[in-house]
Scaffold this active site. Structure first.
Site, PDB file in Angstrom:
ATOM      1  N   ASP A  36      35.608  48.189  38.327  1.00  0.00           N
ATOM      2  CA  ASP A  36      36.431  49.386  38.432  1.00  0.00           C
ATOM      3  C   ASP A  36      37.715  49.097  39.205  1.00  0.00           C
ATOM      4  O   ASP A  36      37.694  49.007  40.432  1.00  0.00           O
ATOM      5  CB  ASP A  36      35.601  50.462  39.156  1.00  0.00           C
ATOM      6  N   ASP A  83      43.122  51.783  35.114  1.00  0.00           N
ATOM      7  CA  ASP A  83      41.804  51.968  35.698  1.00  0.00           C
ATOM      8  C   ASP A  83      40.705  51.609  34.697  1.00  0.00           C
ATOM      9  O   ASP A  83      40.412  52.385  33.794  1.00  0.00           O
ATOM     10  CB  ASP A  83      41.656  53.425  36.165  1.00  0.00           C
TER      11      ASP A  83
END
Ligand SMILES: *[C@@H]1O[C@H](CO)[C@@H](O)[C@H](O)[C@H]1NC(C)=O
Ligand SMILES: *[C@@H]1O[C@H](CO)[C@@H](O)[C@H](O)[C@H]1NC(C)=O
Ligand SMILES: *[C@@H]1O[C@H](CO)[C@@H](O)[C@H](O)[C@H]1NC(C)=O
Ligand SMILES: *[C@@H]1O[C@H](CO)[C@@H](O)[C@H](O)[C@H]1NC(C)=O
Ligand SMILES: *[C@@H]1O[C@H](CO)[C@@H](O)[C@H](O)[C@H]1NC(C)=O
Ligand SMILES: *[C@@H]1O[C@H](CO)[C@@H](O)[C@H](O)[C@H]1NC(C)=O
Length: 423
Positions: A121, A307
């Protein structure tokens, strides 16, 4: 076959000087980790809600509750409706567990010799895993890390971590260190959050046993002493301090640490300066173009982050509205928390700026996210778009729906982000 027509267009000046090659030190290296699309059943509206919660977005109550739209899965919507969580109405591809899905890609790692499947992430900077300190019944179906079964685990007594994505999405608890092995590279003494409380919305997602944050240290939540982010830690042992993401929508993608693989992209890698002060991979992206339309500029210089832990592309409302104005039959549906359209509609390309000088074009056929229901009047399949609104957040979020269309390099030098068309 995947036809990728992503094009990068030079807006203004030429490219910068090509940087000097890095001296390879014998002990340095690069390695690959598979990024597997964990299921085909991540539910778009749920992914949007998850992203809203992650970034603290309070969705505005806009849109219509369409009478003739029958969603294939009903979830509590972030936008406006009072609908309760119900069992999926259609079985098959969409399972209840995937309703809470967010990021599309998971990868294997080992911690203290125990194999886990995690989400990489770039939108956060803690490492944390589902572990045996959590109540047994809350982790059913999960693979849990057991610190007591690891010979390399050390408790960091007195340290805590606390990631809060909003009321219904959090993980907090103690911290320990252990040895992480990713793609054959071993990192010793990595701080790992061992939550004693995790929101059930996270635990229900049994495809991912935890998160490896690849953002910058300033986002790390460990107290009293903030811990260096995983990426910054492993950078020391890499040939080059880079992470290259080649995610694909229909197969096994890859995260590659330590090298930029020229055989994986065509044309030039165009780079934008990253502002890491907030801990995100944030860059300037002021221009956009819908299809073959005119190039437009946002009123304010718009920040955008890349992201890998978010599924969709969340863009400014004006861009989203202009985009779907070009899609035949598109409308904003409250019951889907976003824009839907007949699956037969042709989607235009969307170009968005990567830094002040370049545009990246996402081919229209990669912008469709999934089929989400049926038009009860016509019986036609209704689809959900990979582009949805950021609902007024001060940045745009480029999740997997964007990343899948490109070869993307997260480079700690600078830092900078590079984008190219995949081969
Ligand atoms: C962009 O950065 C990469 C390293 O991440 C470098 O190899 C490449 O030459 C840069 N491209 C340009 C156009 O400066
Ligand atoms: C369903 O089809 C009708 C007729 O084409 C159209 O007017 C309506 O907007 C459609 N609704 C949805 C949710 O797509
Ligand atoms: C670490 O130490 C704390 C404080 O003594 C304790 O509460 C916690 O259970 C320990 N964690 C593990 C994984 O042993
Ligand atoms: C975690 O952080 C949130 C928001 O900062 C705070 O409300 C909450 O009390 C914290 N939880 C713990 C256990 O420290
Ligand atoms: C946009 O321009 C390209 C290249 O000139 C062309 O192939 C394409 O059909 C155009 N698309 C639309 C929707 O007009
Ligand atoms: C999308 O962009 C590609 C490459 O620029 C172009 O070939 C294609 O015709 C465009 N598609 C549409 C529908 O305009």
């Amino acid at each position: 076959m995947r036809i990728l027509q992503s094009a990068l267009i030079v807006l203004g000046f030429g490219y910068g000087v090509v940087s000097a090659p890095t001296l390879k030190q014998p002990e340095r290296r690069s390695f690959k980790v598979e990024a597997v699309r964990r299921s085909n059943s991540i539910y778009g509206p749920a992914a949007l809600r998850k992203a809203y919660v992650k970034y603290g977005i309070v969705a505005s109550d806009i849109g219509l509750d369409l009478d003739d739209f029958e969603p294939s899965v009903k979830v509590a919507a972030a936008v406006g409706t009072e609908s309760k969580v119900e069992e999926p109405e259609l079985t098959g591809a969409v399972s209840a567990k995937s309703v809470e899905g967010d990021a599309s890609f998971v990868s294997p790692i080992t911690i203290g010799g125990q194999q886990l499947t995690v989400t990489f992430d770039t939108g956060s900077s803690d490492v944390w895993v589902v572990n045996t300190q959590l109540p047994k019944d809350s982790i059913e179906g999960q693979t849990a890390y057991s610190p007591t079964k690891s010979t390399t685990f050390k408790n960091m007594t007195g340290s805590t971590f606390n990631i809060t994505y909003g009321d219904d999405s959090y993980a907090y608890g103690g911290v320990g260190t252990d040895t992480i092995n990713v793609g054959g590279v071993t990192v010793t003494g990595q701080a790992i959050g061992l939550p004693t409380a995790v929101a059930s919305s996270i635990l229900d997602d049994t495809h991912s046993n935890g998160l490896v944050g690849l953002g910058f240290t300033s986002l790390n939540t460990v107290k009293p002493t903030q811990q260096k982010s995983f990426f910054e830690t492993i950078a020391d042992v890499l040939d080059e301090p880079v992470l290259s993401a080649s995610l694909v929508s229909d197969g096994v993608g890859q995260y590659e640490f330590g090298t930029v693989d020229k055989s994986k992209y065509k044309g030039n890698l165009v780079n934008a300066t990253v502002d890491s002060s907030g801990g995100f991979w944030k860059f300037e992206s002021s221009y956009y173009r819908v299809g073959n339309g005119t190039l437009k500029k946002h009123d304010d210089a718009t920040s955008t982050i890349a992201d890998t832990g978010t599924s969709l592309m969340l863009l400014e409302q004006t861009v989203v509205d202009e985009y779907y104005a070009e899609v035949k039959g598109a409308q904003f549906a409250t019951s889907a928390s976003g824009y839907i359209y007949p699956c037969s509609a042709e989607l235009p390309n969307l170009s968005i700026a990567i830094g002040p000088q370049h545009l990246a074009t996402i081919p229209g056929d990669l912008i469709n996210f999934q089929e989400v229901g049926t038009n009860t009047t016509t019986g036609e399949a209704v689809c959900y778009g990979g582009i949805q609104s950021n609902s007024g957040l001060d940045m745009q979020i480029l999740g997997d729906a964007f990343l899948k269309a490109f070869y993307v390099v997260f480079d700690l030098r600078g830092p900078s982000i590079g984008v190219a068309s995949p081969v």
